[in-house]
Design a protein around this motif. Structure first.
Motif, short mmCIF file in Angstrom:
data_model
loop_
_atom_site.label_atom_id
_atom_site.label_comp_id
_atom_site.label_asym_id
_atom_site.label_seq_id
_atom_site.Cartn_x
_atom_site.Cartn_y
_atom_site.Cartn_z
N ILE A 34 0.84 -1.21 0.00
CA ILE A 34 0.00 0.00 0.00
C ILE A 34 0.87 1.25 0.00
N LYS A 35 1.95 1.22 0.76
CA LYS A 35 2.85 2.38 0.78
C LYS A 35 3.52 2.56 -0.57
N ALA A 36 3.90 1.45 -1.20
CA ALA A 36 4.54 1.54 -2.52
C ALA A 36 3.57 2.10 -3.55
N LEU A 37 2.30 1.78 -3.43
CA LEU A 37 1.31 2.24 -4.40
C LEU A 37 0.87 3.67 -4.14
N ARG A 38 0.77 4.06 -2.86
CA ARG A 38 0.13 5.34 -2.53
C ARG A 38 1.03 6.36 -1.86
N ARG A 367 13.88 -7.34 9.54
CA ARG A 367 12.43 -7.15 9.48
C ARG A 367 12.02 -5.75 9.96
N MET A 368 12.76 -4.76 9.56
CA MET A 368 12.41 -3.36 9.85
C MET A 368 11.64 -2.83 8.64
N TYR A 369 10.46 -2.27 8.84
CA TYR A 369 9.71 -1.84 7.66
C TYR A 369 8.78 -0.66 7.87
N ASN A 370 8.66 -0.08 9.08
CA ASN A 370 7.77 1.08 9.21
C ASN A 370 8.33 2.13 10.17
N GLY A 371 7.59 3.23 10.29
CA GLY A 371 8.08 4.36 11.08
C GLY A 371 8.23 4.04 12.55
N THR A 372 7.40 3.14 13.08
CA THR A 372 7.56 2.81 14.50
C THR A 372 8.90 2.12 14.75
N HIS A 373 9.32 1.30 13.80
CA HIS A 373 10.61 0.63 13.97
C HIS A 373 11.75 1.65 14.00
N VAL A 374 11.62 2.67 13.16
CA VAL A 374 12.65 3.72 13.14
C VAL A 374 12.71 4.40 14.51
N ASN A 405 7.77 6.06 -3.28
CA ASN A 405 6.53 6.16 -2.49
C ASN A 405 6.71 5.54 -1.11
N TYR A 406 7.34 4.37 -1.08
CA TYR A 406 7.54 3.67 0.19
C TYR A 406 8.42 4.51 1.13
N ILE A 407 9.50 5.07 0.60
CA ILE A 407 10.40 5.89 1.42
C ILE A 407 9.65 7.12 1.94
N GLU A 408 8.84 7.74 1.10
CA GLU A 408 8.09 8.92 1.52
C GLU A 408 7.10 8.56 2.63
N ALA A 409 6.47 7.40 2.52
CA ALA A 409 5.52 6.97 3.56
C ALA A 409 6.24 6.77 4.89
N LEU A 410 7.43 6.17 4.85
CA LEU A 410 8.20 5.99 6.08
C LEU A 410 8.59 7.32 6.70
N VAL A 412 6.96 10.21 6.45
CA VAL A 412 5.78 10.83 7.07
C VAL A 412 5.42 10.12 8.37
N GLU A 413 5.44 8.79 8.38
CA GLU A 413 5.13 8.05 9.61
C GLU A 413 6.09 8.44 10.73
N THR A 414 7.36 8.50 10.40
CA THR A 414 8.37 8.82 11.41
C THR A 414 8.18 10.22 11.95
N GLN A 415 7.91 11.17 11.05
CA GLN A 415 7.68 12.55 11.51
C GLN A 415 6.45 12.63 12.41
N MET A 416 5.39 11.92 12.04
CA MET A 416 4.17 11.94 12.86
C MET A 416 4.43 11.40 14.26
N LEU A 417 5.15 10.29 14.34
CA LEU A 417 5.40 9.66 15.64
C LEU A 417 6.28 10.53 16.53
N VAL A 418 7.33 11.12 15.94
CA VAL A 418 8.22 11.97 16.74
C VAL A 418 7.45 13.19 17.26
N SER A 419 6.62 13.78 16.40
CA SER A 419 5.85 14.95 16.84
C SER A 419 4.84 14.57 17.91
#
Length: 454
Positions: A34-38, A367-374, A405-410, A412-419
């Protein structure tokens, strides 16, 4: 034939479907796709049938499978109600800060990186090779460092292709370097078989690469091991005609010249290390390649703390700890199941090293793949994370655009979590931001156990 015997034979044939079936069932295939597509929209759980306005959402309380060992998903992030850093940021910006104000720029292994993660070193396996150009271009444009794994030059060719469908080493590295701007850098593995052709010497004296070496964009990565098969060397399945071209450099169970099999397995040696050998290798690299960054990649070994200590003492730039969930193109089932420990144990070793004063960049893999892992990894001491399979999967879904797309999604997720933690720089997250759903993990990291009364 009796019914029972027939069922056994049918079930045995069905077992041959394993691999792809296990990957689809067990791996976060949908989340990454989904992240790769959107892109950044992939940070939300909407699909074609349940978009905004057509679905109500809430946290899942179940797991699809009963996990065999603990993972990063047994940790949670703990946002505070009182956020003095947000107030400071407001004063700085003269407005209420938003998540896009979070700074994720960092230094990883001597490279300036726009985000706290890198593309893992992927080698000569068929799938990594076929999608390597798309991944390289997207990573460079995003400003994140990228690795090139072992055997690429030896198996796929240094400057010219050994086979029509697979890019050479030079094609891979130039696809990355020629798309860089102010961030990023590439680190290159050399295993025993690559060293027969003096791979690093060839890179370091390559006139096309000289401007990038001078600029500090080139590093060399010593592979002490990997998560999926610690203690074992690389293995891939090759077409017999391609194997004949490299039969003098590798170990084959069947001689490519005499077998009639269409494909044969090619084995690399794991390399031999002692503490003195590793120390001497880093010193040799410092002496022979003074303008190159030095990276060490290691597997989930019991003495990995010594690897970190030696790398730090000798002035290496980065150490990557790869947990047993780490990806691979090919590894024995028993190795993936029972050799080594999960990535979260590697994160504890990273935390201990940082608390002990280690200055070297320490990255977590497996197996690292999303912003929470970062965010969880950085909060507990890692400099960043090392991502491999999701990049390949994103390229399979939508080519270079899918990886971007996938990198951009990560991001945004990381920025959201840190904020959400009331902080506006990735370097500000810390152990206070993490709690555990498991009492053993809470004790291991010295963080709160979520269900404790204390």
């Amino acid at each position: 034939m009796k019914v029972a015997e027939l069922l056994v034979k049918v079930r045995a044939r069905l077992s041959l479907l394993r691999g792809l079936r296990e990957f689809i069932d067990d791996y976060p295939f949908d989340e990454i796709s989904i992240k790769a597509l959107r892109g950044e929209e992939g940070a939300y759980p909407f699909g074609e049938l349940g978009g905004y306005g057509a679905a109500v959402l809430g946290s899942s309380v179940t797991r699809r499978h009963y996990p065999r060992f603990l993972s990063m998903d047994d940790l949670v992030l703990m946002p505070p109600a009182f956020t003095p850093r947000r107030l400071e940021k407001m004063a700085e910006l003269l407005r209420e800060p938003v998540f896009t104000d979070v700074n994720l720029e960092t230094q990883l292994g001597g490279f300036k990186s726009s985000l706290p993660f890198v593309v893992a070193s992927m080698g000569s396996t068929d799938i990594a090779s076929r999608y390597s150009i798309q991944v390289a271009r997207a990573a460079a444009k995003a400003g994140i460092p990228m690795g090139i794994g072992e055997n690429v030059a030896t198996v796929r060719g240094y400057g010219a292709r050994r086979s029509r469908l697979h890019p050479s080493f030079k094609e891979r590295i130039m696809a990355y370097l020629t798309n860089l701007d102010g961030h990023g850098g590439v680190f290159i593995q050399q295993n025993v078989e690559d060293s027969y052709d003096e791979h690093w010497n060839k890179v370091y004296s390559d006139k096309d690469l000289e401007p990038f070496i001078e600029e500090g964009r080139i590093g060399f990565e010593v592979k002490v091991g990997q998560g999926a098969k610690p203690g074992l060397g690389g293995v891939i399945r090759m077409r017999r005609e391609d194997a004949i071209k490299v039969r003098e450099k590798y170990h084959f169970l069947k001689d490519p010249l005499s077998t009639r099999d269409k494909y044969v397995e090619r084995y690399s040696v794991p390399g031999t290390f002692t503490q003195d050998i590793l120390r001497g290798t880093i010193r040799m690299m410092r002496n022979n390649y003074p303008r190159a960054r030095i990276w060490i990649k290691t597997g989930p070994y019991r003495d990995v703390s010594d690897v970190i200590r030696i790398a730090d003492e000798e002035g290496a730039d980065a150490v990557v700890i790869d947990g047993k969930e780490g990806g691979t193109g090919m590894a024995p089932s028993v190795a993936m199941k029972d050799l080594g420990y999960p990535a979260i144990v590697g994160l504890r070793k990273i935390m201990d090293a940082k608390l002990g004063g280690a200055r070297v960049s320490l990255l977590l893999a497996g197996r690292m793949y999303n912003g929470t892992h970062v965010v969880k990894a950085v909060a507990l001491g890692a400099s960043g994370i090392y991502i491999g399979r999701p990049m390949i999967l994103a390229a399979m879904v939508k080519g270079e655009e899918g990886v971007s797309n996938y990198i951009e999604a990560l991001k945004v997720e990381t920025q959201m979590l840190v904020s959400a933690l009331g902080k506006y720089d990735i370097h500000e997250v810390s152990r206070e931001d993490v709690a555990s759903l498991n009492p053993d993990l809470a004790k291991m990291f010295g963080i709160p156990y979520l269900y404790s009364r204390e």
